[in-house]
Design a protein around this motif. Sequence first.
Motif, PDB file in Angstrom:
ATOM      1  N   GLY A  29       0.755  -1.242   0.000  1.00 20.80           N
ATOM      2  CA  GLY A  29       0.000   0.000   0.000  1.00 20.80           C
ATOM      3  C   GLY A  29       0.781   1.286   0.000  1.00 20.80           C
ATOM      4  O   GLY A  29       0.199   2.358   0.211  1.00 20.80           O
ATOM      5  N   VAL A  30       2.088   1.231  -0.242  1.00 23.29           N
ATOM      6  CA  VAL A  30       2.893   2.453  -0.257  1.00 23.29           C
ATOM      7  C   VAL A  30       2.882   3.039  -1.672  1.00 23.29           C
ATOM      8  O   VAL A  30       3.339   2.399  -2.619  1.00 23.29           O
ATOM      9  CB  VAL A  30       4.344   2.175   0.183  1.00 23.29           C
ATOM     10  N   ALA A  31       2.376   4.241  -1.811  1.00 24.58           N
ATOM     11  CA  ALA A  31       2.300   4.885  -3.124  1.00 24.58           C
ATOM     12  C   ALA A  31       3.577   5.647  -3.459  1.00 24.58           C
ATOM     13  O   ALA A  31       4.016   5.663  -4.612  1.00 24.58           O
ATOM     14  CB  ALA A  31       1.102   5.831  -3.172  1.00 24.58           C
ATOM     15  N   GLU A  32       4.178   6.274  -2.448  1.00 24.54           N
ATOM     16  CA  GLU A  32       5.367   7.099  -2.676  1.00 24.54           C
ATOM     17  C   GLU A  32       6.633   6.265  -2.525  1.00 24.54           C
ATOM     18  O   GLU A  32       7.388   6.407  -1.564  1.00 24.54           O
ATOM     19  CB  GLU A  32       5.377   8.279  -1.702  1.00 24.54           C
ATOM     20  N   VAL A  33       6.857   5.354  -3.470  1.00 25.94           N
ATOM     21  CA  VAL A  33       8.079   4.551  -3.471  1.00 25.94           C
ATOM     22  C   VAL A  33       8.636   4.543  -4.884  1.00 25.94           C
ATOM     23  O   VAL A  33       7.889   4.437  -5.856  1.00 25.94           O
ATOM     24  CB  VAL A  33       7.812   3.113  -2.961  1.00 25.94           C
ATOM     25  N   MET A  34       9.921   4.696  -5.004  1.00 25.13           N
ATOM     26  CA  MET A  34      10.564   4.739  -6.315  1.00 25.13           C
ATOM     27  C   MET A  34      11.926   4.070  -6.250  1.00 25.13           C
ATOM     28  O   MET A  34      12.441   3.770  -5.169  1.00 25.13           O
ATOM     29  CB  MET A  34      10.687   6.177  -6.814  1.00 25.13           C
ATOM     30  N   ILE A  35      12.488   3.828  -7.434  1.00 18.70           N
ATOM     31  CA  ILE A  35      13.789   3.166  -7.544  1.00 18.70           C
ATOM     32  C   ILE A  35      14.824   4.182  -8.010  1.00 18.70           C
ATOM     33  O   ILE A  35      14.571   4.957  -8.933  1.00 18.70           O
ATOM     34  CB  ILE A  35      13.715   1.986  -8.531  1.00 18.70           C
ATOM     35  N   LEU A  36      15.986   4.172  -7.374  1.00 19.81           N
ATOM     36  CA  LEU A  36      17.080   5.049  -7.776  1.00 19.81           C
ATOM     37  C   LEU A  36      17.622   4.578  -9.123  1.00 19.81           C
ATOM     38  O   LEU A  36      18.112   3.448  -9.243  1.00 19.81           O
ATOM     39  CB  LEU A  36      18.186   5.023  -6.719  1.00 19.81           C
ATOM     40  N   ASP A  37      17.521   5.404 -10.129  1.00 22.00           N
ATOM     41  CA  ASP A  37      17.955   5.041 -11.474  1.00 22.00           C
ATOM     42  C   ASP A  37      19.453   4.741 -11.493  1.00 22.00           C
ATOM     43  O   ASP A  37      20.268   5.579 -11.129  1.00 22.00           O
ATOM     44  CB  ASP A  37      17.637   6.191 -12.438  1.00 22.00           C
ATOM     45  N   GLY A  38      19.798   3.525 -11.885  1.00 25.19           N
ATOM     46  CA  GLY A  38      21.202   3.127 -11.930  1.00 25.19           C
ATOM     47  C   GLY A  38      21.739   2.576 -10.631  1.00 25.19           C
ATOM     48  O   GLY A  38      22.862   2.059 -10.586  1.00 25.19           O
ATOM     49  N   GLY A  39      20.959   2.700  -9.560  1.00 22.87           N
ATOM     50  CA  GLY A  39      21.341   2.137  -8.277  1.00 22.87           C
ATOM     51  C   GLY A  39      22.643   2.674  -7.710  1.00 22.87           C
ATOM     52  O   GLY A  39      23.103   3.773  -8.055  1.00 22.87           O
ATOM     53  N   LEU A  40      23.256   1.876  -6.847  1.00 22.01           N
ATOM     54  CA  LEU A  40      24.507   2.286  -6.209  1.00 22.01           C
ATOM     55  C   LEU A  40      25.639   2.506  -7.214  1.00 22.01           C
ATOM     56  O   LEU A  40      26.417   3.458  -7.059  1.00 22.01           O
ATOM     57  CB  LEU A  40      24.913   1.257  -5.153  1.00 22.01           C
TER      58      LEU A  40
END
Length: 203
Positions: A34-45
């Motif tokens: 149910g978390v709407a405000e979640v995203m992935i860091l483009d390119g990661g670490l």
Amino acid sequence: MGKLGIGDGLRIVVYDQLGLFSAARVWWTFRAFGVAEVMILDGGLPQWLAEGRETESGPSARQPATFMARLDRSIIADIAQVERALTAGTSQVLDARPAARFRGEAPEPRAGIASGHIPGSLNLPFGEIIKDGHLAEPEALRAALESAGVDLSRPVITSCGSGVSAAILWLALDSIGKRPHALYDGSWAEWASAGKPVATGAE
């Protein structure tokens, strides 16, 4: 989550050390709860380090927070739902595993699990839509999905070996605005262990 300092109302950014792999599963799991405000860091670490950005080591300390999980069952498919969807033709099943494993030509990494795929499923190896730790652009994603035989006007259930790389396909579908779709959490490991029919070859 609360003990990690992750609480309601926060924007959550997830990443991994490969660029884009397990981060997609964490992102999807937050969405499932149910978390709407979640995203992935483009390119990661790797991208973060390549840009010379600041890092730290050692344990992190955050104040505990309140996290209220709200399970969204609509984006989770179980084995019975997958069977019904394929029998009735209501959804497509898209497998993220490498082609050789899908075709039954390479062994599964888990002992005792047969090679092959769910009869009637399609195959789009997740590595084909990632380059240097970045998800492909929307136009390329659409082309890859259509080349794999996906009808973008119909629902899609993503699958893989154990539910991790299936989240990358889910991310790809979500990024081009494709809905509704779900992820088969048990994926091939559950299907094969349950003694369900096994197909080999490209189809």
